[in-house]
Motif scaffolding. Sequence first.
Motif, PDB file in Angstrom:
ATOM      1  N   LEU A 226       0.785  -1.089   0.081  1.00 26.82           N
ATOM      2  CA  LEU A 226      -0.033   0.082   0.139  1.00 26.82           C
ATOM      3  C   LEU A 226       0.821   1.255  -0.119  1.00 26.82           C
ATOM      4  O   LEU A 226       0.552   2.277  -0.598  1.00 26.82           O
ATOM      5  N   MET A 227       2.027   1.411   0.742  1.00 29.68           N
ATOM      6  CA  MET A 227       2.692   2.357   0.684  1.00 29.68           C
ATOM      7  C   MET A 227       3.622   2.967  -0.521  1.00 29.68           C
ATOM      8  O   MET A 227       4.099   4.015  -0.949  1.00 29.68           O
ATOM      9  N   PHE A 228       4.103   1.524  -1.013  1.00 31.67           N
ATOM     10  CA  PHE A 228       4.981   1.586  -2.188  1.00 31.67           C
ATOM     11  C   PHE A 228       4.238   1.325  -3.674  1.00 31.67           C
ATOM     12  O   PHE A 228       4.254   0.161  -4.101  1.00 31.67           O
ATOM     13  N   LYS A 229       3.538   2.344  -4.137  1.00 28.73           N
ATOM     14  CA  LYS A 229       2.540   2.300  -5.317  1.00 28.73           C
ATOM     15  C   LYS A 229       3.600   2.474  -6.563  1.00 28.73           C
ATOM     16  O   LYS A 229       4.511   3.212  -6.579  1.00 28.73           O
ATOM     17  N   PRO A 230       3.195   1.361  -7.679  1.00 25.06           N
ATOM     18  CA  PRO A 230       4.135   1.806  -8.828  1.00 25.06           C
ATOM     19  C   PRO A 230       3.823   2.978  -9.462  1.00 25.06           C
ATOM     20  O   PRO A 230       2.763   3.413  -9.337  1.00 25.06           O
ATOM     21  N   ALA A 231       4.594   3.479 -10.214  1.00 24.41           N
ATOM     22  CA  ALA A 231       4.617   4.635 -10.987  1.00 24.41           C
ATOM     23  C   ALA A 231       3.433   4.546 -12.134  1.00 24.41           C
ATOM     24  O   ALA A 231       3.692   3.547 -12.765  1.00 24.41           O
ATOM     25  N   PRO A 232       2.800   5.543 -12.286  1.00 33.01           N
ATOM     26  CA  PRO A 232       1.603   5.370 -13.296  1.00 33.01           C
ATOM     27  C   PRO A 232       2.438   5.259 -14.732  1.00 33.01           C
ATOM     28  O   PRO A 232       3.462   5.975 -14.909  1.00 33.01           O
TER      29      PRO A 232
END
Length: 264
Positions: A226-232
């Motif tokens: 949840l904290m480390f979302k992938p870059a769009p």
Amino acid sequence: MNASTNTITNPMAGFDKTTSKWGPITMLAGMIAMLSGPIMLVAFGGYSIEPMTLVTCVVAIAAVMGVIWVIEPISYFPILGPGAMYQAFLIGNISTKLLPAAVTAQESIKAKPGTPQAQIAATLAICSAALIHVIGLMLIVGIFGQWLLTVIPADVLGAVTTFVVPAVLGAFVMQNVIGNRKQPKLIVIALIVGIVVIYGLAPLAPALANAAPFLGVVLTAVIAMLMFKPAPKMEAGEATDSADAADSGAQPVASPRAEAVKQD
């Protein structure tokens, strides 16, 4: 492209194919070898065991160790990979011997967990650890074991028995902390979750005490994801415009979609 050409262009494909074939075979052979001793004692040695006694023992072991059967594959696979996983579970002593060896080998060549380099390093490290372990058992235990017990003072033996497991596990924990020093958030998250689960949740709900390690692993993984979302991902046109802007020396203009995601 045939199978041989694919193996040449992608050596890991051949490695994975061989692992998928021989891994289950060796595990099955190991299980048969381990069960052959008790079966031979019952069949030819005059020993007997009641079916209900066997079921009771299996249920008791499953109640204590069942959580570990789920935790260990989930926890070890991202570090070891498929080939080393077969080796580790066939050899044993994973957390105290094989996993530290694999992590040390990966750190020495700067291989990130999950990459082909990390898988090969883990496989070779486990082979070396098992070989050294067997040689050490033959020399220290088989030849000099009884003599060492008579020479070492009793208080030293007591201290070794008391502190050897915490020392090994402590070294393993610190090695993982050092290996993830570039991601301090993960270390802090794992530490906080472990403290809350072990010293907070387990005493409040004794029925969940055996599942505390599993819950700690799952909660840590969920919070980290949840904290480390992938870059769009950028659209093809947006990527082209950014590349053209970089070539011309201008600052790339962010797209409205990227700005909206960034504000969220």
